[in-house]
Design a protein around this motif. Structure first.
Motif, PDB file in Angstrom:
ATOM      1  N   GLU A 151       0.824  -1.203   0.000  1.00 21.85           N
ATOM      2  CA  GLU A 151       0.000   0.000   0.000  1.00 21.85           C
ATOM      3  C   GLU A 151       0.864   1.260   0.000  1.00 21.85           C
ATOM      4  N   GLY A 152       0.435   2.227  -0.796  1.00 23.25           N
ATOM      5  CA  GLY A 152       1.130   3.503  -0.836  1.00 23.25           C
ATOM      6  C   GLY A 152       2.312   3.538  -1.780  1.00 23.25           C
ATOM      7  N   MET A 153       2.626   2.407  -2.406  1.00 22.96           N
ATOM      8  CA  MET A 153       3.790   2.338  -3.284  1.00 22.96           C
ATOM      9  C   MET A 153       3.377   1.859  -4.669  1.00 22.96           C
ATOM     10  N   THR A 154       2.314   2.454  -5.196  1.00 26.53           N
ATOM     11  CA  THR A 154       1.729   1.966  -6.444  1.00 26.53           C
ATOM     12  C   THR A 154       2.709   1.975  -7.606  1.00 26.53           C
ATOM     13  N   ALA A 155       3.437   3.075  -7.809  1.00 24.28           N
ATOM     14  CA  ALA A 155       4.372   3.151  -8.936  1.00 24.28           C
ATOM     15  C   ALA A 155       5.591   2.273  -8.694  1.00 24.28           C
ATOM     16  N   TYR A 156       6.092   2.292  -7.466  1.00 21.84           N
ATOM     17  CA  TYR A 156       7.273   1.477  -7.160  1.00 21.84           C
ATOM     18  C   TYR A 156       6.951   0.000  -7.328  1.00 21.84           C
ATOM     19  N   SER A 157       5.821  -0.406  -6.767  1.00 25.83           N
ATOM     20  CA  SER A 157       5.435  -1.816  -6.862  1.00 25.83           C
ATOM     21  C   SER A 157       5.205  -2.218  -8.313  1.00 25.83           C
ATOM     22  N   ALA A 158       4.515  -1.374  -9.077  1.00 21.48           N
ATOM     23  CA  ALA A 158       4.279  -1.681 -10.482  1.00 21.48           C
ATOM     24  C   ALA A 158       5.594  -1.795 -11.250  1.00 21.48           C
ATOM     25  N   SER A 159       6.530  -0.897 -10.955  1.00 15.12           N
ATOM     26  CA  SER A 159       7.815  -0.924 -11.662  1.00 15.12           C
ATOM     27  C   SER A 159       8.604  -2.184 -11.324  1.00 15.12           C
ATOM     28  N   LYS A 160       8.537  -2.621 -10.098  1.00 17.30           N
ATOM     29  CA  LYS A 160       9.298  -3.803  -9.714  1.00 17.30           C
ATOM     30  C   LYS A 160       8.629  -5.094 -10.199  1.00 17.30           C
ATOM     31  N   PHE A 161       7.295  -5.114 -10.276  1.00 18.92           N
ATOM     32  CA  PHE A 161       6.637  -6.228 -10.961  1.00 18.92           C
ATOM     33  C   PHE A 161       7.096  -6.262 -12.413  1.00 18.92           C
ATOM     34  N   GLY A 162       7.276  -5.074 -13.001  1.00 16.37           N
ATOM     35  CA  GLY A 162       7.771  -4.991 -14.369  1.00 16.37           C
ATOM     36  C   GLY A 162       9.167  -5.561 -14.513  1.00 16.37           C
ATOM     37  N   VAL A 163      10.036  -5.295 -13.549  1.00 16.39           N
ATOM     38  CA  VAL A 163      11.390  -5.845 -13.576  1.00 16.39           C
ATOM     39  C   VAL A 163      11.347  -7.367 -13.518  1.00 16.39           C
ATOM     40  N   VAL A 164      10.490  -7.904 -12.657  1.00 17.59           N
ATOM     41  CA  VAL A 164      10.335  -9.361 -12.590  1.00 17.59           C
ATOM     42  C   VAL A 164       9.863  -9.899 -13.937  1.00 17.59           C
ATOM     43  N   GLY A 165       8.947  -9.201 -14.580  1.00 24.87           N
ATOM     44  CA  GLY A 165       8.420  -9.657 -15.860  1.00 24.87           C
ATOM     45  C   GLY A 165       9.461  -9.689 -16.956  1.00 24.87           C
ATOM     46  N   ILE A 166      10.242  -8.610 -17.100  1.00 26.06           N
ATOM     47  CA  ILE A 166      11.245  -8.595 -18.168  1.00 26.06           C
ATOM     48  C   ILE A 166      12.371  -9.580 -17.866  1.00 26.06           C
ATOM     49  N   THR A 167      12.595  -9.846 -16.589  1.00 26.26           N
ATOM     50  CA  THR A 167      13.589 -10.856 -16.213  1.00 26.26           C
ATOM     51  C   THR A 167      13.167 -12.232 -16.715  1.00 26.26           C
ATOM     52  N   LYS A 168      11.906 -12.587 -16.476  1.00 25.71           N
ATOM     53  CA  LYS A 168      11.412 -13.902 -16.902  1.00 25.71           C
ATOM     54  C   LYS A 168      11.422 -14.042 -18.421  1.00 25.71           C
ATOM     55  N   VAL A 169      11.002 -12.989 -19.116  1.00 29.14           N
ATOM     56  CA  VAL A 169      10.964 -13.051 -20.579  1.00 29.14           C
ATOM     57  C   VAL A 169      12.363 -13.210 -21.150  1.00 29.14           C
ATOM     58  N   ALA A 170      13.305 -12.403 -20.666  1.00 27.63           N
ATOM     59  CA  ALA A 170      14.681 -12.492 -21.169  1.00 27.63           C
ATOM     60  C   ALA A 170      15.296 -13.847 -20.859  1.00 27.63           C
ATOM     61  N   ALA A 171      14.978 -14.403 -19.702  1.00 23.44           N
ATOM     62  CA  ALA A 171      15.504 -15.725 -19.342  1.00 23.44           C
ATOM     63  C   ALA A 171      15.057 -16.771 -20.353  1.00 23.44           C
ATOM     64  N   LEU A 172      13.801 -16.704 -20.738  1.00 22.96           N
ATOM     65  CA  LEU A 172      13.279 -17.647 -21.732  1.00 22.96           C
ATOM     66  C   LEU A 172      13.911 -17.431 -23.106  1.00 22.96           C
ATOM     67  N   GLU A 173      14.066 -16.174 -23.475  1.00 19.84           N
ATOM     68  CA  GLU A 173      14.575 -15.858 -24.807  1.00 19.84           C
ATOM     69  C   GLU A 173      16.022 -16.276 -25.021  1.00 19.84           C
ATOM     70  N   TYR A 174      16.846 -16.171 -23.951  1.00 26.16           N
ATOM     71  CA  TYR A 174      18.281 -16.376 -24.130  1.00 26.16           C
ATOM     72  C   TYR A 174      18.816 -17.620 -23.423  1.00 26.16           C
ATOM     73  N   ALA A 175      17.926 -18.436 -22.876  1.00 27.85           N
ATOM     74  CA  ALA A 175      18.361 -19.631 -22.152  1.00 27.85           C
ATOM     75  C   ALA A 175      19.193 -20.553 -23.033  1.00 27.85           C
TER      76      ALA A 175
END
Length: 252
Positions: A151-175
């Motif tokens: 709570e109270g960290m809407t942009a920060y939380s959204a941005s860090k969920f985004g970091v997790v997302g691009i991490t997973k995608v890149a892991a799949l792409e370059y594994a």
């Protein structure tokens, strides 16, 4: 032999906090380190700490939200050491606390520009360098707020969920190409971010400490140890993982 002996590592946000601890730990474990930050004084201090301990490091000034600057920083790091084996994309900002409907658009854009786009920009230029050498390992700093809502960290939380997302995608792409991509998700850590929270919202800080399962906040060095291990050959089959290092904050 250290965990990353003979390797070359790049750490963004290396002027203080988790980034500094990561750069120092990489060097202690045998890597030559490119310390990247927009804080020249802090970055140079990190380099001095590494050199005083017998390690090798260079400082490269860069704002990771600047595309040209990131491209230049990665090129300079490769120029300095000849290659790039490991990267800890740690730089980020936290922004103010506010309810979702009250969050300022300018702050939302700033957090997305640094935390998500900045991390992607780093990967965009690190990955080709690693592919040229036949592989590598990347660790992005997300957050426990990228695993659960805060709570109270809407942009920060959204941005860090985004970091997790691009991490997973890149892991799949370059594994299959020899590059592993993981994220480390710190819980509340004793850094300048926590100091700012203590100053601006002492009640939130008190509540945070009261809810700490281990009765304390984490140390930057505890995150650094996880990041360096994830970049090491001992984590050779760990890929696309978001490692929460939070003292059981998210275990509830």
């Amino acid at each position: 032999m250290g965990l990353v002996a003979g390797k070359v590592a790049l750490v963004t946000g290396g002027a203080a906090g988790i980034g500094r601890a990561s750069a120092v730990t990489f060097a202690r474990e045998g890597a030559r380190v490119a310390v990247v930050d927009d804080d020249a004084a802090g970055g140079e201090k990190t380099v001095a700490m590494i050199e005083e301990a017998g390690g090798t490091a260079v400082f490269i000034e860069c704002d990771i939200a600047d595309a040209d600057g990131v491209e230049c920083a990665i090129a300079k790091s490769v120029e300095a050491f000849g290659r790039l084996d490991c990267a800890h994309n740690n730089a980020g900002v936290e922004g103010p606390m506010a309810l979702t409907a009250e969050y300022a658009e300018s702050e939302w854009d700033r957090l997305m520009g640094v935390n998500v786009k900045g991390t992607w920009l780093c990967m965009r230029h690190e990955i080709p360098r690693m592919l040229f050498r036949g592989g590598g390992a990347i660790v992005n700093t997300a957050s426990f707020a990228g695993v659960v809502g805060v709570e109270g960290m809407t942009a920060y939380s959204a941005s860090k969920f985004g970091v997790v997302g691009i991490t997973k995608v890149a892991a799949l792409e370059y594994a299959s190409m020899g590059i592993r991509v993981n994220a480390v998700c710190p819980g509340p850590i004793r850094t300048a971010m926590i100091d700012r929270l203590r100053e601006t919202n002492p009640q939130a800080m008190a509540d945070l400490l009261a809810s700490a399962p281990m009765g304390r906040l984490g140390r930057p060095e505890e995150i650094a140890e996880a990041a360096v291990w994830l970049c090491s050959d001992r984590a050779s089959f760990v890929n696309g993982h978001s490692m929460v290092v939070d003292g059981a904050f998210t275990a509830r």
